[in-house]
Write a protein that holds these residues in place. Structure first.
Motif, mmCIF file in Angstrom:
data_model
loop_
_atom_site.group_PDB
_atom_site.id
_atom_site.type_symbol
_atom_site.label_atom_id
_atom_site.label_comp_id
_atom_site.label_asym_id
_atom_site.label_seq_id
_atom_site.Cartn_x
_atom_site.Cartn_y
_atom_site.Cartn_z
ATOM 1 N N PRO A 39 10.278 -4.542 -6.061
ATOM 2 C CA PRO A 39 11.511 -3.849 -5.684
ATOM 3 C C PRO A 39 12.413 -3.521 -6.870
ATOM 4 N N TYR B 106 5.729 -3.419 3.359
ATOM 5 C CA TYR B 106 4.676 -2.421 3.195
ATOM 6 C C TYR B 106 3.320 -3.120 3.310
ATOM 7 N N ARG C 120 6.680 -1.874 -3.139
ATOM 8 C CA ARG C 120 8.101 -2.072 -3.427
ATOM 9 C C ARG C 120 8.787 -2.971 -2.416
ATOM 10 N N SER C 121 8.120 -3.270 -1.295
ATOM 11 C CA SER C 121 8.705 -4.099 -0.255
ATOM 12 C C SER C 121 7.625 -4.955 0.382
#
Length: 278
Positions: free
Chosen positions: A160, A264, A260-261
């Motif tokens: 992130p 996901y 990024r998360s």
């Protein structure tokens, strides 16, 4: 019962259920396990950016640091563990305290900022720790080092925070292969783990650190990309960590996201489900 009365009764029961669930979750998080999401690469390749794990709070007993910190900057919420349990902070002790072992991967509160950090325990109270030419020395003796090949990853923004990795074979262009030398390091009691090397740095040669009683010395496995006890205790450096600032031991990765998360799920790494931390 009227329709309105039935609605209000149902609403109250729903609110009670939510409150009870939050209380149970709070007790679970405070007493047993704390979730932790790896934001940086300081513990590669033991821990990767995006690893999600639970920290065993029962391993070392309980102190003020065992209370959760609740930080939601999006809504201006910033409640620190010390705000909740500061009354327990006094004499560097713990309730039902257990002694950590050299080689444990530990989550602790930064002694200055209160931020949660995760590093490997290298120095116990009374130890003398020093780095010489990139080799760890404990109480005057070098630890055993064995070559273990090359750690590779793609040079791209990770996690992130979107940080790019540091490369021994740099500079590397976007999408290129980033390499680091990998070694097995064996600590005096026999714990064997991988460490990485990028280049020669000031932190590869240090003075002798004498670990005070009631304190511990921590280092990251990604030795050239870790702010740890080799650096003086400031808002950036860690220095010696008091016993009461330990939160718990990291034992196992639950899952790991390369995206990024953590939400996901299509980016989850298939080889890191329930992986033991060594």
């Amino acid at each position: 019962m009227s329709e309105k009365g039935g609605f209000m009764s149902g609403l109250i029961e729903t609110i009670k259920t939510i409150v009870y669930a939050l209380l149970i979750a709070g007790v679970f998080r405070t007493v047993f396990f704390q979730p932790f999401w790896i934001p940086s690469g300081s513990m590669k390749d033991t821990l990767l950016i995006g690893d999600f794990l639970f920290v065993n709070k029962m391993a070392y007993g309980y102190s003020y640091a065992s209370c959760p910190s609740i930080r939601l900057p999006q809504v201006g919420l910033d409640i620190d563990a010390e705000d909740i349990c500061g009354w327990m902070k006094s004499d560097n002790s713990r309730i039902w305290g257990g002694a950590p072992e050299r080689g444990d991967v530990v989550v602790f509160r930064h002694p200055v900022t209160g931020t949660d950090y995760i590093k490997r325990l290298i120095g116990l109270p009374g130890d003398k720790v020093q780095m010489k030419d990139g080799v760890l020395h404990i109480n005057g003796d070098p630890v055993k080092i064995e070559a273990a090949g090359t750690f590779t990853e793609i040079f791209e923004p990770q996690g992130p925070e979107g940080r790019t990795p540091q490369c021994e074979n740099g500079p590397v262009g976007a999408g290129g292969i980033c390499e680091k030398s990998r070694y097995w390091e064996t600590l005096p009691e026999g714990t064997r783990h991988a460490i990485l090397n990028v280049t020669d740095r000031r932190s590869d040669n240090t003075p002798v650190f004498s670990v005070p009683e009631g304190h511990y010395f921590f280092m990251g496995d990604n030795r050239d990309n870790s702010t740890d006890s080799r650096f003086a205790q400031t808002a950036q450096g860690v220095g010696f960590v008091p016993y009461e600032d330990l939160i718990g031991r990291a034992d196992r990765i639950m899952f790991s996201s390369a995206g990024r998360s953590m939400l996901y799920f299509w980016t989850w790494r298939s080889d890191r489900y329930f992986k033991a931390i060594e």
